[in-house]
Design a protein around this motif. Structure first.
Motif, mmCIF file in Angstrom:
data_model
loop_
_atom_site.group_PDB
_atom_site.id
_atom_site.type_symbol
_atom_site.label_atom_id
_atom_site.label_comp_id
_atom_site.label_asym_id
_atom_site.label_seq_id
_atom_site.Cartn_x
_atom_site.Cartn_y
_atom_site.Cartn_z
ATOM 1 N N ALA A 55 0.852 -1.196 0.000
ATOM 2 C CA ALA A 55 0.000 0.000 0.000
ATOM 3 C C ALA A 55 0.883 1.239 0.000
ATOM 4 O O ALA A 55 2.034 1.217 0.439
ATOM 5 C CB ALA A 55 -0.914 -0.007 1.217
ATOM 6 N N GLN A 56 0.351 2.332 -0.512
ATOM 7 C CA GLN A 56 1.066 3.597 -0.574
ATOM 8 C C GLN A 56 0.325 4.641 0.263
ATOM 9 O O GLN A 56 -0.863 4.488 0.580
ATOM 10 C CB GLN A 56 1.173 4.083 -2.020
ATOM 11 C CG GLN A 56 2.028 3.213 -2.916
ATOM 12 C CD GLN A 56 3.507 3.357 -2.609
ATOM 13 O OE1 GLN A 56 3.959 4.330 -2.020
ATOM 14 N NE2 GLN A 56 4.286 2.359 -3.048
ATOM 15 N N ALA A 57 1.034 5.703 0.614
ATOM 16 C CA ALA A 57 0.432 6.812 1.347
ATOM 17 C C ALA A 57 1.088 8.104 0.896
ATOM 18 O O ALA A 57 2.255 8.116 0.487
ATOM 19 C CB ALA A 57 0.597 6.630 2.861
ATOM 20 N N THR A 58 0.330 9.186 0.937
ATOM 21 C CA THR A 58 0.857 10.506 0.593
ATOM 22 C C THR A 58 0.467 11.505 1.668
ATOM 23 O O THR A 58 -0.526 11.316 2.391
ATOM 24 C CB THR A 58 0.309 11.009 -0.760
ATOM 25 O OG1 THR A 58 -1.104 11.252 -0.634
ATOM 26 C CG2 THR A 58 0.545 10.000 -1.849
ATOM 27 N N THR A 66 -0.516 31.552 2.056
ATOM 28 C CA THR A 66 0.332 31.789 0.891
ATOM 29 C C THR A 66 0.332 30.657 -0.117
ATOM 30 O O THR A 66 0.629 30.873 -1.293
ATOM 31 C CB THR A 66 1.785 32.032 1.341
ATOM 32 O OG1 THR A 66 2.293 30.842 1.959
ATOM 33 C CG2 THR A 66 1.857 33.196 2.328
ATOM 34 N N GLY A 67 0.065 29.450 0.307
ATOM 35 C CA GLY A 67 0.176 28.291 -0.567
ATOM 36 C C GLY A 67 1.548 27.657 -0.551
ATOM 37 O O GLY A 67 1.797 26.687 -1.285
ATOM 38 N N ALA A 68 2.470 28.185 0.262
ATOM 39 C CA ALA A 68 3.820 27.619 0.336
ATOM 40 C C ALA A 68 3.764 26.201 0.891
ATOM 41 O O ALA A 68 3.189 25.965 1.952
ATOM 42 C CB ALA A 68 4.703 28.503 1.219
ATOM 43 N N LEU A 69 4.373 25.260 0.175
ATOM 44 C CA LEU A 69 4.362 23.872 0.605
ATOM 45 C C LEU A 69 5.328 23.672 1.764
ATOM 46 O O LEU A 69 6.477 24.114 1.724
ATOM 47 C CB LEU A 69 4.734 22.958 -0.554
ATOM 48 C CG LEU A 69 3.632 22.770 -1.600
ATOM 49 C CD1 LEU A 69 4.190 22.162 -2.867
ATOM 50 C CD2 LEU A 69 2.512 21.908 -1.051
ATOM 51 N N VAL A 70 4.850 23.010 2.791
ATOM 52 C CA VAL A 70 5.654 22.706 3.971
ATOM 53 C C VAL A 70 6.185 21.284 3.902
ATOM 54 O O VAL A 70 7.327 21.010 4.270
ATOM 55 C CB VAL A 70 4.821 22.915 5.251
ATOM 56 C CG1 VAL A 70 5.602 22.504 6.486
ATOM 57 C CG2 VAL A 70 4.365 24.363 5.360
ATOM 58 N N ALA A 71 5.360 20.366 3.425
ATOM 59 C CA ALA A 71 5.764 18.960 3.294
ATOM 60 C C ALA A 71 5.077 18.364 2.087
ATOM 61 O O ALA A 71 3.910 18.689 1.797
ATOM 62 C CB ALA A 71 5.421 18.177 4.557
ATOM 63 N N LEU A 72 5.775 17.502 1.366
ATOM 64 C CA LEU A 72 5.214 16.857 0.177
ATOM 65 C C LEU A 72 5.802 15.454 0.074
ATOM 66 O O LEU A 72 6.991 15.288 -0.188
ATOM 67 C CB LEU A 72 5.545 17.662 -1.080
ATOM 68 C CG LEU A 72 4.991 17.125 -2.408
ATOM 69 C CD1 LEU A 72 3.466 17.179 -2.398
ATOM 70 C CD2 LEU A 72 5.547 17.931 -3.577
ATOM 71 N N ILE A 73 4.981 14.450 0.331
ATOM 72 C CA ILE A 73 5.395 13.050 0.259
ATOM 73 C C ILE A 73 4.523 12.369 -0.789
ATOM 74 O O ILE A 73 3.306 12.272 -0.630
ATOM 75 C CB ILE A 73 5.252 12.346 1.618
ATOM 76 C CG1 ILE A 73 6.092 13.065 2.675
ATOM 77 C CG2 ILE A 73 5.644 10.882 1.509
ATOM 78 C CD1 ILE A 73 5.897 12.544 4.075
ATOM 79 N N GLY A 74 5.171 11.897 -1.854
ATOM 80 C CA GLY A 74 4.423 11.323 -2.962
ATOM 81 C C GLY A 74 4.295 9.818 -2.928
ATOM 82 O O GLY A 74 3.671 9.228 -3.803
ATOM 83 N N GLY A 75 4.873 9.164 -1.916
ATOM 84 C CA GLY A 75 4.806 7.716 -1.817
ATOM 85 C C GLY A 75 5.893 7.195 -0.910
ATOM 86 O O GLY A 75 6.630 7.965 -0.278
ATOM 87 N N TYR A 76 6.035 5.874 -0.861
ATOM 88 C CA TYR A 76 6.984 5.261 0.067
ATOM 89 C C TYR A 76 8.429 5.524 -0.338
ATOM 90 O O TYR A 76 9.270 5.848 0.496
ATOM 91 C CB TYR A 76 6.732 3.758 0.151
ATOM 92 C CG TYR A 76 7.689 3.036 1.069
ATOM 93 C CD1 TYR A 76 7.546 3.116 2.451
ATOM 94 C CD2 TYR A 76 8.749 2.290 0.560
ATOM 95 C CE1 TYR A 76 8.427 2.472 3.303
ATOM 96 C CE2 TYR A 76 9.637 1.635 1.399
ATOM 97 C CZ TYR A 76 9.470 1.735 2.771
ATOM 98 O OH TYR A 76 10.342 1.106 3.600
ATOM 99 N N SER A 77 8.740 5.387 -1.642
ATOM 100 C CA SER A 77 10.130 5.506 -2.077
ATOM 101 C C SER A 77 10.192 6.075 -3.481
ATOM 102 O O SER A 77 9.632 5.502 -4.427
ATOM 103 C CB SER A 77 10.823 4.137 -2.043
ATOM 104 O OG SER A 77 12.100 4.199 -2.650
ATOM 105 N N PHE A 78 10.882 7.221 -3.631
ATOM 106 C CA PHE A 78 11.073 7.805 -4.954
ATOM 107 C C PHE A 78 12.010 6.936 -5.786
ATOM 108 O O PHE A 78 11.886 6.865 -7.002
ATOM 109 C CB PHE A 78 11.644 9.219 -4.816
ATOM 110 C CG PHE A 78 11.808 9.936 -6.118
ATOM 111 C CD1 PHE A 78 10.708 10.440 -6.793
ATOM 112 C CD2 PHE A 78 13.060 10.094 -6.692
ATOM 113 C CE1 PHE A 78 10.853 11.096 -8.008
ATOM 114 C CE2 PHE A 78 13.225 10.747 -7.902
ATOM 115 C CZ PHE A 78 12.109 11.259 -8.561
ATOM 116 N N ALA A 79 12.958 6.279 -5.123
ATOM 117 C CA ALA A 79 13.877 5.405 -5.849
ATOM 118 C C ALA A 79 13.144 4.215 -6.451
ATOM 119 O O ALA A 79 13.490 3.733 -7.534
ATOM 120 C CB ALA A 79 14.988 4.919 -4.919
ATOM 121 N N GLY A 80 12.125 3.747 -5.754
ATOM 122 C CA GLY A 80 11.396 2.588 -6.247
ATOM 123 C C GLY A 80 10.343 2.938 -7.272
ATOM 124 O O GLY A 80 10.013 2.128 -8.142
#
Length: 466
Positions: A55-58, A66-80
């Motif tokens: 399973a994945q999570a974001t 302002t819309g300034a991003l503080v945290a951005l996680i697109g999944g478990y591993s960018f390398a994978g």
């Protein structure tokens, strides 16, 4: 090297996870060639057995002003996997989309105290244009009349459908575009009330930021400055604060919708949020789609908004009775406990044009019985192009639905169904004491719950009575 496994959870075939684990890795891996994935623990010399999750999570977090991003996680591993689920994955939002429908209703005369009937609905093929549709609440039961505010806190599907049916799906579709959602991804059907459209986690976080910042639409961004190898600034742009040119909704609407979302985090499906964070200035909404395929929690504090999604890349069931409150909310709480450390509790200021009556907020023009007082309290088999005339008790909207036979309505009220649309609330045990009349049991189920006793910290949404 011995690897201690005392902190590892092991899968139990019948009852979730078990904390009873072998002492050493050698007990698990007995054959030559067995491979285990391990990672460093929290203390020096500690190692833990690990595995790649299926399973994945974001998580997306941004500053509402302002819309300034503080945290951005697109999944478990960018390398994978380079696919950024936070910005590219479009998934059904489920009940986390309901606040936008409730926001639209405020502009049509609804208020947090509008009484709406949580009773069975049925739409035959002449209405749907296809297969008959009989929506359900999570546990299959129905709780009868309740306020709109309570309906959002309890995430009752029938309440949301009746609201959207009253304001019309076409108006609801137009309204949600104010928050940055694409109209073509949210067709104007009643299923929109249950989050049957498609959104990205970034869109949902940005949409909730509108409630947090007083009604302004923001555009998320990552980069404020670009320099060369010598440190010379090549590009620099400072985020602009809220302005009337970017206003999405009235400040009154953002404030009152915020009070209802605050109730969700105080006593509703996300009550763990305020209970664990010990902050009365947060609000949010859980969301779960059919068969627990997608789970969500999206919430905010005036200085920070965040969205959490969990699911499989190829949509499939996460597990039996998994919900946004059980999977996504704990992630959101863990993040906020760190991100809001040292941030003082915000005291909200009511904007002009709202009035507090008996502890609830109203638009000035809809206070004291001038707005819609109830919806669906009586079923009418005859269509009506306009609601009943206003009176001192307010407008009563009688929805032009085909009524269910009396025996069928009674059966569904008593027994319900296990089918679900957006499972955000725990099931209630359908038990009664011997000799207890069923009518008494039903009355006890729909009776409003008393407010929890004060825990010693102020509630900025509800001023003390004069």
């Amino acid at each position: 090297t011995n690897i201690l496994l005392s902190s590892t959870c092991w899968r139990n075939d019948h009852n979730g996870f078990s904390h009873q684990s072998p002492e050493l890795l050698q007990v698990v891996l007995n054959l030559r060639g067995d491979v285990a994935r391990i990672r460093a623990g929290d203390t020096e010399g500690e190692w833990k057995i690990d595995q790649l999750p299926r399973a994945q999570a974001t998580l997306v977090s941004l500053e509402p002003d302002t819309g300034a991003l503080v945290a951005l996680i697109g999944g478990y591993s960018f390398a994978g996997n380079k696919f950024n689920r936070a910005t590219q994955a479009r998934r059904q939002p489920g009940s986390s989309f309901k606040p936008f429908v409730y926001s639209a209703a405020l502009e049509k005369g609804f208020s947090p105290t509008t009484v709406i009937n949580d009773t069975p609905l049925f739409f035959d093929s002449s209405v749907t244009g296809g297969q008959p549709w009989e929506p359900k609440n999570y546990e299959g039961g129905f709780e009868g009349p309740m306020t709109m505010k309570r309906g959002l806190a309890r995430s009752r599907n029938m309440i949301s459908i009746r609201i959207l049916q009253t304001i019309t799906p076409q108006y609801g579709q137009e309204w949600v575009t104010r928050f940055g959602f694409d109209a073509d991804k949210h067709p104007p059907y009643l299923t929109m009330a249950l989050g049957a459209g498609a959104v990205t986690p970034m869109q949902l976080a940005s949409g909730f930021a509108v409630f947090a910042n007083g009604g302004y639409r923001v555009s998320p961004f990552l980069i404020t400055r670009v320099t060369d190898h010598t440190g010379k600034v090549l590009v620099e742009s400072q985020p602009a604060g809220p302005s009337e040119a970017n206003r999405a909704i009235d400040a009154r609407n953002a404030f009152i919708t915020g009070t209802m979302l605050n109730e969700v985090a105080r006593s509703g499906t996300a009550a763990k949020a305020q209970a664990l964070l010990k902050r009365p200035d947060i609000g949010g909404k859980t969301g779960t789609t059919n068969d627990s395929i997608d789970t969500w929690f999206v919430g905010f504090q005036p200085t920070l908004a965040a969205a959490v999604w969990m699911g499989y890349d190829t949509p499939k069931k996460l597990g039996d009775r998994e919900t946004g409150g059980g999977l996504s909310l704990p992630i959101w709480i863990d993040f906020m406990s760190y991100a809001l450390k040292g941030v003082p509790v915000t005291e909200y200021t009511a904007p002009e044009g709202v009035v507090n009556v008996n502890g609830e907020w109203y638009y000035d023009e809809y206070a004291r019985g001038a707005g819609i007082s109830s919806v669906g309290m009586q079923q009418s088999s005859e269509s009506s192009d306009s609601p009943a005339p206003a009176s001192e008790a307010g407008i009563q909207v009688l929805l032009p639905l085909r009524p269910l036979p009396a025996w069928q309505a009674r059966h569904r009220l008593r027994h319900g169904s296990r089918a679900c649309q957006s499972p955000d609330t725990p099931a209630r045990p359908a038990t009664r004491l011997a000799g207890t009349p069923r009518a008494s049991l039903r009355a006890r189920r729909i009776a409003p719950r008393p407010r929890a006793a004060s825990s010693g910290w102020s509630d900025p949404w509800h001023p003390p009575a004069a």
